[in-house]
Write a protein that holds these residues in place. Structure first.
Motif, PDB file in Angstrom:
ATOM      1  N   ALA A   1       0.386   4.311   5.934  1.00  0.00           N
ATOM      2  CA  ALA A   1       1.497   4.670   5.925  1.00  0.00           C
ATOM      3  C   ALA A   1       1.718   6.126   6.313  1.00  0.00           C
ATOM      4  CB  ALA A   1       1.836   4.691   4.442  1.00  0.00           C
ATOM      5  N   GLY A   2       0.661   6.772   6.338  1.00  0.00           N
ATOM      6  CA  GLY A   2       0.544   8.390   6.712  1.00  0.00           C
ATOM      7  C   GLY A   2       0.878   8.525   8.215  1.00  0.00           C
ATOM      8  N   LYS A   3       0.085   7.400   8.798  1.00  0.00           N
ATOM      9  CA  LYS A   3      -0.096   7.246  10.378  1.00  0.00           C
ATOM     10  C   LYS A   3       1.288   7.192  10.907  1.00  0.00           C
ATOM     11  CE  LYS A   3      -4.523   8.395  11.207  1.00  0.00           C
ATOM     12  NZ  LYS A   3      -4.879   9.404  12.129  1.00  0.00           N
TER      13      LYS A   3
ATOM     14  N   ILE B   1       1.453  -2.533   1.457  1.00  0.00           N
ATOM     15  CA  ILE B   1       2.353  -2.894   0.312  1.00  0.00           C
ATOM     16  C   ILE B   1       3.461  -1.821  -0.040  1.00  0.00           C
ATOM     17  CG2 ILE B   1       0.357  -4.018  -0.933  1.00  0.00           C
ATOM     18  CD1 ILE B   1      -0.075  -1.754  -2.467  1.00  0.00           C
ATOM     19  N   GLU B   2       4.317  -2.329  -0.644  1.00  0.00           N
ATOM     20  CA  GLU B   2       5.430  -1.552  -0.945  1.00  0.00           C
ATOM     21  C   GLU B   2       5.354  -0.153  -1.751  1.00  0.00           C
ATOM     22  OE1 GLU B   2       9.954  -1.980  -3.087  1.00  0.00           O
ATOM     23  OE2 GLU B   2       8.402  -3.330  -3.493  1.00  0.00           O
ATOM     24  N   LYS B   3       4.232   0.012  -2.733  1.00  0.00           N
ATOM     25  CA  LYS B   3       3.976   0.943  -3.648  1.00  0.00           C
ATOM     26  C   LYS B   3       3.436   2.206  -2.839  1.00  0.00           C
ATOM     27  CE  LYS B   3       0.453   0.916  -6.238  1.00  0.00           C
ATOM     28  NZ  LYS B   3      -0.485   1.921  -5.654  1.00  0.00           N
ATOM     29  N   ALA B   4       2.723   1.924  -1.770  1.00  0.00           N
ATOM     30  CA  ALA B   4       2.318   3.124  -0.998  1.00  0.00           C
ATOM     31  C   ALA B   4       3.378   3.626   0.029  1.00  0.00           C
ATOM     32  CB  ALA B   4       1.114   2.543  -0.006  1.00  0.00           C
ATOM     33  N   ALA B   5       4.481   3.041   0.421  1.00  0.00           N
ATOM     34  CA  ALA B   5       5.495   3.303   1.052  1.00  0.00           C
ATOM     35  C   ALA B   5       6.555   4.308   0.261  1.00  0.00           C
ATOM     36  CB  ALA B   5       6.274   2.291   1.510  1.00  0.00           C
ATOM     37  N   SER B   6       6.445   4.085  -0.795  1.00  0.00           N
ATOM     38  CA  SER B   6       7.201   4.860  -1.829  1.00  0.00           C
ATOM     39  C   SER B   6       6.732   6.079  -2.014  1.00  0.00           C
ATOM     40  CB  SER B   6       7.399   4.103  -3.107  1.00  0.00           C
ATOM     41  OG  SER B   6       6.323   4.061  -4.050  1.00  0.00           O
ATOM     42  N   MET B   7       5.436   6.347  -1.870  1.00  0.00           N
ATOM     43  CA  MET B   7       4.555   7.589  -2.009  1.00  0.00           C
ATOM     44  C   MET B   7       4.500   8.365  -0.762  1.00  0.00           C
ATOM     45  SD  MET B   7       1.703   5.785  -4.557  1.00  0.00           S
ATOM     46  CE  MET B   7       0.712   7.218  -4.427  1.00  0.00           C
TER      47      MET B   7
END
Length: 317
Positions: free
Chosen positions: A235-237, A249-255
């Motif tokens: 997600a960071g990249k 997964i969705e959770k990581a995107a929310s972070m």
């Protein structure tokens, strides 16, 4: 080496040129004395040297640790010879919560966490290096999660598969979804830049299966070989503009700021435990934890989790 020097399990694996799971196995068997500092396991330099000496003499398999941590620091917890470690593999935060409940509710067992992907988790169980493995591997031909892989890798073993949770998986894209990626078929678009997960991870298997099913060659995606070891890294990249999309997964995107999430599939995240006679008692307690209200209460606030099947036995041999 000084007398007060100590090493993490990762440092031990590098020094001995063995995997971290093998280090955990040595600790579990009592061959390598260890103690806990917060959430981290450590091994004193003197105990490492003693282990190496016994290994050279061929004595490792018969010697059991009698190590007792001196009471000099209340933040240190000894792993005594009467305690057995349970190695839990996987990267999801739900596993950290499970480990906490195990430590609180199952006496004489101490959970150890190994942060490896789904396929490596199953392989570690096949090798006898882990006790509770988590997996989210999609078989594209059947649409089934996990069981096709478990049956192939653990053939001849007696085991139980219990659902931990289900969670939404899909694509991380840049704000506004400038590449207009709404489904797997859209990955055929030319010039897309990908940030991938490591081989054997559930997200990598999901992507590879979808590319296969949609007839999309890996070579079409720029950066297919660019790998990150976790969802947050992917997600960071995407957030920094280094890639157009990634799978996670969705959770990581929310972070992560600067990322949008396109949900494409509800993946089943399961736990596997081998039904050896010496495991049956703690397996029963783990099942009780998974079905408990106190465990569910901690998971409910986490975005993207579906607990409708949590604790349900999906398959048993």
């Amino acid at each position: 080496m000084t007398a007060d020097m100590s090493y993490t399990t990762e440092e031990i694996s590098k020094l001995l040129k063995i995997s971290k799971l093998t280090v955990y196995d040595l600790i579990k068997k009592g061959d390598l004395p260890a103690y806990r500092v917060g959430k981290q396991m450590r091994v004193d330099a003197s105990d490492l040297e003693a282990y190496k000496t016994r290994a050279k003499d061929g004595m490792v398999s018969t010697i059991k640790s009698e190590y007792v941590e001196p009471i000099t620091n209340p933040s240190f917890q000894a792993v005594s010879s009467s305690s057995r470690s349970l190695v839990i593999t996987g990267q999801d935060v739900s596993l950290d919560i499970l480990a906490k409940h195990i430590e609180k509710n199952i006496s004489h067992y101490r959970p150890l966490r190994s942060f490896v992907g789904s396929m490596d988790s199953l392989i570690s169980m096949y090798k006898g290096e882990s006790d509770i493995v988590s997996t989210h591997l999609l078989d594209g031909d059947t649409g089934e999660y996990n069981l096709p892989f478990i049956r192939k890798l653990l053939i001849g073993s007696s085991y139980i598969v219990v659902n931990l949770l289900s969670r939404s998986a899909g694509l991380y894209v840049q704000p506004g979804n400038p590449k207009q990626l709404h489904g797997w078929a859209d990955l055929k678009k030319p010039g897309l830049r990908l940030v991938n997960r490591e081989k054997g991870s559930g997200a990598r298997v999901l992507l590879d299966e979808q590319l296969r099913l949609h007839g999309i060659p890996q070579q079409l995606l720029h950066g297919y070989e660019q790998e990150e070891s976790n969802h947050l890294g992917v997600a960071g990249k995407v957030a920094t503009g280094e890639a157009d999309f990634g799978v996670g997964i969705e959770k990581a995107a929310s972070m992560v700021n600067g990322v949008e999430f396109i949900p494409l599939i509800q993946e089943r995240y399961d736990l596997v435990m081998l039904k050896k006679p010496q495991n049956l008692a703690w397996i029963e307690r783990v099942k009780q934890i998974l079905q408990s209200e106190s465990f569910h209460k901690e998971l409910r606030p986490i975005q993207g989790y579906d607990l409708s099947q949590t604790g349900r036995i999906l398959y048993e041999t």
